[in-house]
Design an enzyme around this catalytic site. Structure first.
Site, short mmCIF file in Angstrom:
data_model
loop_
_atom_site.label_atom_id
_atom_site.label_comp_id
_atom_site.label_asym_id
_atom_site.label_seq_id
_atom_site.Cartn_x
_atom_site.Cartn_y
_atom_site.Cartn_z
N ASP A 1 -26.80 -19.64 11.04
CA ASP A 1 -26.67 -18.79 9.67
C ASP A 1 -28.01 -19.56 8.86
O ASP A 1 -27.70 -19.45 7.69
CB ASP A 1 -25.39 -18.92 9.17
CG ASP A 1 -24.45 -18.37 9.69
OD1 ASP A 1 -24.59 -17.91 10.82
OD2 ASP A 1 -23.15 -18.32 9.15
N LYS B 1 -22.60 -12.33 13.59
CA LYS B 1 -21.08 -12.69 13.64
C LYS B 1 -20.58 -12.26 12.16
O LYS B 1 -21.33 -12.12 11.26
CB LYS B 1 -20.86 -13.96 13.84
CG LYS B 1 -21.46 -14.94 12.64
CD LYS B 1 -21.08 -16.24 13.00
CE LYS B 1 -21.73 -17.27 12.06
NZ LYS B 1 -21.13 -17.24 10.58
N CYS C 1 -19.30 -22.81 8.73
CA CYS C 1 -20.00 -21.98 10.05
C CYS C 1 -20.51 -22.85 11.05
O CYS C 1 -20.06 -22.48 12.17
CB CYS C 1 -20.79 -20.82 9.75
SG CYS C 1 -20.31 -19.51 8.63
#
Ligand code: ZN
Length: 202
Positions: A31, A114, A147
């Site tokens: 991310d 995702k 995450c």
């Protein structure tokens, strides 16, 4: 909870160096998108920009040794339930959704979109790692206890070895950072390395 509660961080092991066979190792960059890493992003993590350079060096080492590079890209669409928790962020196709220019994926890298904190949940990540014979994952990115930790946990539960360099992850608080490292080392038996410089692909 009112006021501040002082807690001690329990021991966890930090190593200076780890050797990983390049062919069986994947780096997973979690991310590192404009909304989280750029000060103009919608969910800016103030400690994320300083991880960009270490991650860049790690990726250069990995690619030149022949280790595979994966990215997760947090992705949301209209009315995503996560917007109620975090506000709108990383909406598909926007500037904020894009991976930061400094870490732009290169030909041969694999980007996995995702929708939740866990890079494995509802994605082909596990299948891809297996197809390429990956046994070890070096996980970097943001946010440490969100995450990164969910992805590291999910990797460990599938018996991948997890390696995390401290200078490759970022959190909103020191507590969150140490909680992540402690959890990965103590519970998932992951290897915490002081710096990306200590990671050697063989
Ligand atoms: Zn999200």
């Amino acid at each position: 909870m009112a006021g501040k509660l002082l807690v001690e961080v329990p021991e966890y092991e930090v190593v200076e160096r780890v050797d990983l066979p390049a062919r069986e190792t994947a780096v997973i960059v979690v991310d590192m998108q404009n909304d989280f890493v750029n000060p103009k992003g919608r969910l800016f993590v103030p400690t994320a920009p300083k991880t960009v350079e270490p991650i860049k060096r790690l990726l250069e080492k990995a690619r030149s040794a022949g280790a595979r590079v994966f990215y997760t890209q947090d992705t949301h669409y209209d009315d995503d339930p996560e917007y109620r928790i975090w506000g709108e962020h990383v909406r598909y196709g926007t500037w904020g959704w894009q991976i930061v220019d400094e870490l732009k994926p290169q030909p041969g890298d694999i980007v996995v979109m995702k929708t939740r904190y866990d890079g494995f949940y509802g994605t082909p990540l596990d299948d891809l790692l297996r197809v390429y014979g990956i046994k070890n994952t070096v996980i970097v990115g943001t946010v440490a206890n969100i995450c990164v930790l969910h992805t590291a946990a999910s990797a460990a539960l599938r018996w991948y070895k997890v390696v995390i360099p401290i200078d490759g992850i970022s959190a909103l608080t020191d507590f969150d950072l140490h909680a992540t490292l402690r959890q990965v080392n103590w519970l998932y038996k992951g290897i915490i390395v002081r710096s990306v410089e200590g990671i050697n692909f063989t």
